[in-house]
Design a protein around this motif. Structure first.
Motif, PDB file in Angstrom:
ATOM      1  N   PRO A 228       0.816  -1.238   0.000  1.00 54.60           N
ATOM      2  CA  PRO A 228       0.000   0.000   0.000  1.00 54.60           C
ATOM      3  C   PRO A 228       0.840   1.274   0.000  1.00 54.60           C
ATOM      4  O   PRO A 228       0.545   2.211  -0.749  1.00 54.60           O
ATOM      5  N   ILE A 231       2.491   1.921  -3.362  1.00 52.74           N
ATOM      6  CA  ILE A 231       1.560   2.456  -4.360  1.00 52.74           C
ATOM      7  C   ILE A 231       1.378   3.952  -4.175  1.00 52.74           C
ATOM      8  O   ILE A 231       1.343   4.727  -5.136  1.00 52.74           O
ATOM      9  N   TYR A 301      -5.954   2.544  -2.056  1.00 52.86           N
ATOM     10  CA  TYR A 301      -4.591   2.339  -1.580  1.00 52.86           C
ATOM     11  C   TYR A 301      -4.075   3.586  -0.871  1.00 52.86           C
ATOM     12  O   TYR A 301      -3.339   3.486   0.116  1.00 52.86           O
ATOM     13  N   GLN A 304      -5.625   3.574   2.530  1.00 56.56           N
ATOM     14  CA  GLN A 304      -5.063   2.506   3.343  1.00 56.56           C
ATOM     15  C   GLN A 304      -3.690   2.868   3.882  1.00 56.56           C
ATOM     16  O   GLN A 304      -3.296   2.436   4.957  1.00 56.56           O
ATOM     17  N   SER A 305      -2.960   3.679   3.160  1.00 61.64           N
ATOM     18  CA  SER A 305      -1.601   4.014   3.573  1.00 61.64           C
ATOM     19  C   SER A 305      -1.555   5.121   4.622  1.00 61.64           C
ATOM     20  O   SER A 305      -0.484   5.431   5.131  1.00 61.64           O
TER      21      SER A 305
END
Length: 314
Positions: A228, A231, A301, A304-305
């Motif tokens: 993640p 990305i 992503y 999520q990071s």
């Protein structure tokens, strides 16, 4: 009636469905379907965010709508938010004047530069983050914090030495002049380093017992775990290379090799003299599309990071 029957009747009354209100220990009746009241501070925060969003989005929407105005309508009613007649003449002008204003060639140049820079940045940052988080060597933390200190200097300070280095390698008017500089971004290395620290070191030790080396641990354990954040680093590197303006204007003087940001500056200088703002807005809209699509498809992503320590937990 037997005592057992009385007990069952009493139990049944105790298990009756609750009514529209319930009694709290203080003796007050509280409605079950009451709504939570928003705090004034939270309302103020939402109001500020909405105002900022509107202020940010109005110029973008105006640029899009202006790209569909004819030159005559723009000269007559430049400040009308919506065009009276939606036309595509500005986009057709870009296609017909591709020799003088190679906008699509500029977009292709930016795409090559941004993709290459993003992919190489992920490779460099991932390896550097692994070294600073997992490999023990003398002066590791000191070196890292020295790099952090150096990164606090403004980027414009490095313009002249960077140009001298690029010129020494013969990269003027070359894609490499925009691909190589900035690959080892210290802020991205810091993100990967912190992300990897959330992964228990016991996993590394177990892999070493099985005979895995550092590269095998990095490839088979670390890379899948930090996907993640990698990305998101690709997103940052891609958009940073795509939106960079000052550096490409220094290292490119060939109009066919120019990326889109520097090309739009050339186009703006020419179009504003002839009051063809609609054509300039059309070129700007084309330049926005790749980064917009990239964020739309990679949004989950990115979210999520946001939790930097969301690695594996022991």
């Amino acid at each position: 009636m037997s005592s057992a029957t009385l007990d069952m009747a009493s139990l049944g009354k105790g298990l009756k469905a609750p009514g529209p209100s319930a009694t709290v220990p203080g003796g007050e009746n509280v409605p079950e379907n009451h709504h939570k009241v928003l705090k004034p501070s939270l309302v103020a925060i939402y109001a500020v965010l909405i105002v900022l969003a509107v202020v940010w989005i109005i110029p973008v929407v105006y640029t899009i709508t202006t790209s569909f105005k004819s030159p005559q309508e723009f000269l007559k009613n430049a400040y009308n938010f919506l065009p009276a007649h939606w036309v595509t003449v500005n986009y057709l002008t870009l296609l017909q004047a591709s020799a003088s204003y190679p906008v699509f060639n500029w977009l292709g140049n930016s795409l090559i530069i941004s993709l290459s820079h993003g992919i190489l940045a992920v490779c460099v940052v991932a390896l550097a983050g692994y070294g600073y988080s997992r490999i023990n060597f003398k002066g590791r933390d000191t070196l890292f914090f020295v790099l952090l200190l150096i990164s606090m200097f403004p980027g414009v300070v490095n313009m002249i030495p960077s140009y001298r280095i690029v010129a020494t390698f013969g990269w003027i008017n070359s894609y490499w002049s925009c691909i190589i500089p900035g690959l080892g971004n210290v802020a991205n290395i810091f993100l990967v380093r912190n992300f990897m620290k959330g992964i228990p070191k016991e996993i590394d030790e177990a892999a070493e017992i099985d005979g895995a080396g550092d590269f095998r641990i990095f490839r088979s354990i670390m890379l899948p775990s930090i996907r993640p954040i990698l990305i998101v680093i690709f997103l940052f590197a891609f958009t940073g290379a795509w939106n960079d303006f000052l550096w490409p204007t220094l290292v490119f003087n060939d109009i066919k090799k120019t990326p889109v940001t520097a090309g739009l500056q050339l186009l703006g200088n020419q179009m504003m003299q002839y009051n063809q703002m609609g054509t300039l807005c059309a070129a700007t809209c084309l330049a926005i599309i790749p980064t917009l699509l990239l964020f739309v498809f990679a949004q989950r992503y990115f979210l999520q990071s946001l939790n930097i320590t969301s690695g594996l937990k022991g």
